[in-house]
Design a protein around this motif. Structure first.
Motif, PDB file in Angstrom:
ATOM      1  N   PRO A  35      12.106  19.302  18.233  1.00 58.45           N
ATOM      2  CA  PRO A  35      12.010  18.220  17.240  1.00 58.45           C
ATOM      3  C   PRO A  35      10.691  18.321  16.475  1.00 58.45           C
ATOM      4  N   LEU A  36      10.622  17.633  15.375  1.00 58.24           N
ATOM      5  CA  LEU A  36       9.404  17.549  14.582  1.00 58.24           C
ATOM      6  C   LEU A  36       8.860  16.138  14.731  1.00 58.24           C
ATOM      7  N   ASN A  37       7.596  16.020  15.057  1.00 61.17           N
ATOM      8  CA  ASN A  37       6.939  14.718  15.165  1.00 61.17           C
ATOM      9  C   ASN A  37       6.015  14.561  13.968  1.00 61.17           C
ATOM     10  N   LEU A  38       6.235  13.502  13.205  1.00 62.82           N
ATOM     11  CA  LEU A  38       5.437  13.249  12.007  1.00 62.82           C
ATOM     12  C   LEU A  38       4.810  11.865  12.064  1.00 62.82           C
ATOM     13  N   PRO A  39       3.529  11.757  11.723  1.00 64.25           N
ATOM     14  CA  PRO A  39       2.929  10.429  11.640  1.00 64.25           C
ATOM     15  C   PRO A  39       3.412   9.715  10.381  1.00 64.25           C
ATOM     16  N   VAL A  40       3.661   8.426  10.499  1.00 63.32           N
ATOM     17  CA  VAL A  40       4.052   7.640   9.327  1.00 63.32           C
ATOM     18  C   VAL A  40       2.777   7.355   8.537  1.00 63.32           C
ATOM     19  N   PRO A  41       2.745   7.754   7.264  1.00 59.63           N
ATOM     20  CA  PRO A  41       1.542   7.535   6.452  1.00 59.63           C
ATOM     21  C   PRO A  41       1.141   6.063   6.415  1.00 59.63           C
ATOM     22  N   PHE A 134       5.879   6.709  -2.704  1.00 53.42           N
ATOM     23  CA  PHE A 134       5.359   8.076  -2.742  1.00 53.42           C
ATOM     24  C   PHE A 134       5.234   8.649  -1.330  1.00 53.42           C
ATOM     25  N   ALA A 135       4.735   7.851  -0.411  1.00 54.42           N
ATOM     26  CA  ALA A 135       4.586   8.308   0.974  1.00 54.42           C
ATOM     27  C   ALA A 135       5.953   8.574   1.607  1.00 54.42           C
ATOM     28  N   MET A 136       6.925   7.717   1.316  1.00 61.95           N
ATOM     29  CA  MET A 136       8.263   7.900   1.884  1.00 61.95           C
ATOM     30  C   MET A 136       8.903   9.186   1.363  1.00 61.95           C
ATOM     31  N   VAL A 137       8.783   9.443   0.067  1.00 60.00           N
ATOM     32  CA  VAL A 137       9.367  10.650  -0.508  1.00 60.00           C
ATOM     33  C   VAL A 137       8.639  11.892   0.014  1.00 60.00           C
ATOM     34  N   GLN A 138       7.336  11.834   0.172  1.00 65.52           N
ATOM     35  CA  GLN A 138       6.593  12.966   0.734  1.00 65.52           C
ATOM     36  C   GLN A 138       7.013  13.226   2.176  1.00 65.52           C
ATOM     37  N   PHE A 139       7.197  12.188   2.948  1.00 63.97           N
ATOM     38  CA  PHE A 139       7.673  12.299   4.327  1.00 63.97           C
ATOM     39  C   PHE A 139       9.047  12.973   4.343  1.00 63.97           C
ATOM     40  N   ASN A 140       9.929  12.544   3.461  1.00 67.98           N
ATOM     41  CA  ASN A 140      11.253  13.132   3.285  1.00 67.98           C
ATOM     42  C   ASN A 140      11.128  14.625   2.977  1.00 67.98           C
TER      43      ASN A 140
END
Length: 161
Positions: A35-41, A134-140
Motif C-alpha cells: 500500500p501507499l501511505n500518504l500524509p493528508v496536507p 488544490f491539495a486534494m487534487v495534488q493528493f489525487n
C-alpha cells in the motif's frame, strides 16, 4: 551465437541482463503489492491515508464520468479526484506517539465527526477533510502516479525544518 546466449552472458557485475530483468520484475511485483501511505496536507503529518490498488476499469470509470447538466469542468475534476481517493482508500489513520490509530476505513460520518464536521456523502467527507481543492487534487495526482507504478515522493510537512 544465438540471441539467448547473447542475453544470458554475464554483464560486468556478474549478472546476466535477463537475470537483472527478472530480478527487477520481481521487485516491481513486490512494490505493486504494497500500500501507499500518504500524509493528508495541512495536518502536520498527523493524519494519513493508506491506499490500495484498484483495477484499471474502476479508475477508467471514475475518470470517464461525464459532467452533469450545468456542471463546470473544475467541479467535475474535483469530484473525480475525490472519487479516486475514496476508491483507493484502505483506511484513514493518525499517528500518536509513534503508533498508528485507524480513525475510519472509509470516508464516512465516523471520520467527519472525529474531525468535527458533518458531510452528506463520502465525497463531501473527502472535500471536508482536505478543505483545499488544490491539495486534494495534488493528493489525487500522487495516487495516480503510484497506480502507474511510478515512485511517489512523499513530502512531509516537517521536511527541511
Amino acid at each position: 551465437m544465438s540471441n539467448k546466449s547473447n542475453t544470458e552472458q554475464s554483464s560486468g557485475e556478474g549478472m546476466s541482463l535477463l537475470a537483472q530483468l527478472r530480478q527487477r520484475r520481481d521487485e516491481i511485483s513486490q512494490e505493486l503489492s504494497q500500500p501507499l501511505n500518504l500524509p493528508v496536507p495541512g495536518y502536520d503529518n498527523l493524519l494519513w491515508v493508506r491506499t490500495k490498488r484498484i483495477e484499471w476499469e474502476q479508475v477508467n470509470k471514475i475518470a470517464s464520468r461525464k459532467a452533469r447538466k450545468g456542471q463546470d469542468a473544475a467541479s467535475l475534476q474535483k469530484e473525480q479526484a475525490a472519487d479516486l481517493i475514496i476508491a483507493t482508500t484502505e483506511c484513514v489513520y493518525f499517528v500518536e506517539r509513534g503508533q498508528e490509530r485507524v480513525v475510519s476505513e472509509r470516508w464516512d460520518d465516523t471520520l467527519a465527526e472525529a474531525l468535527g464536521f458533518t458531510a452528506p456523502s463520502a465525497r463531501g467527507v473527502v472535500m471536508g477533510v482536505f478543505n483545499n481543492d488544490f491539495a486534494m487534487v495534488q493528493f489525487n495526482n500522487q495516487i495516480y502516479q503510484w497506480l502507474q507504478g511510478e515512485e511517489v515522493e512523499v513530502l512531509t510537512e516537517l521536511e527541511g525544518e
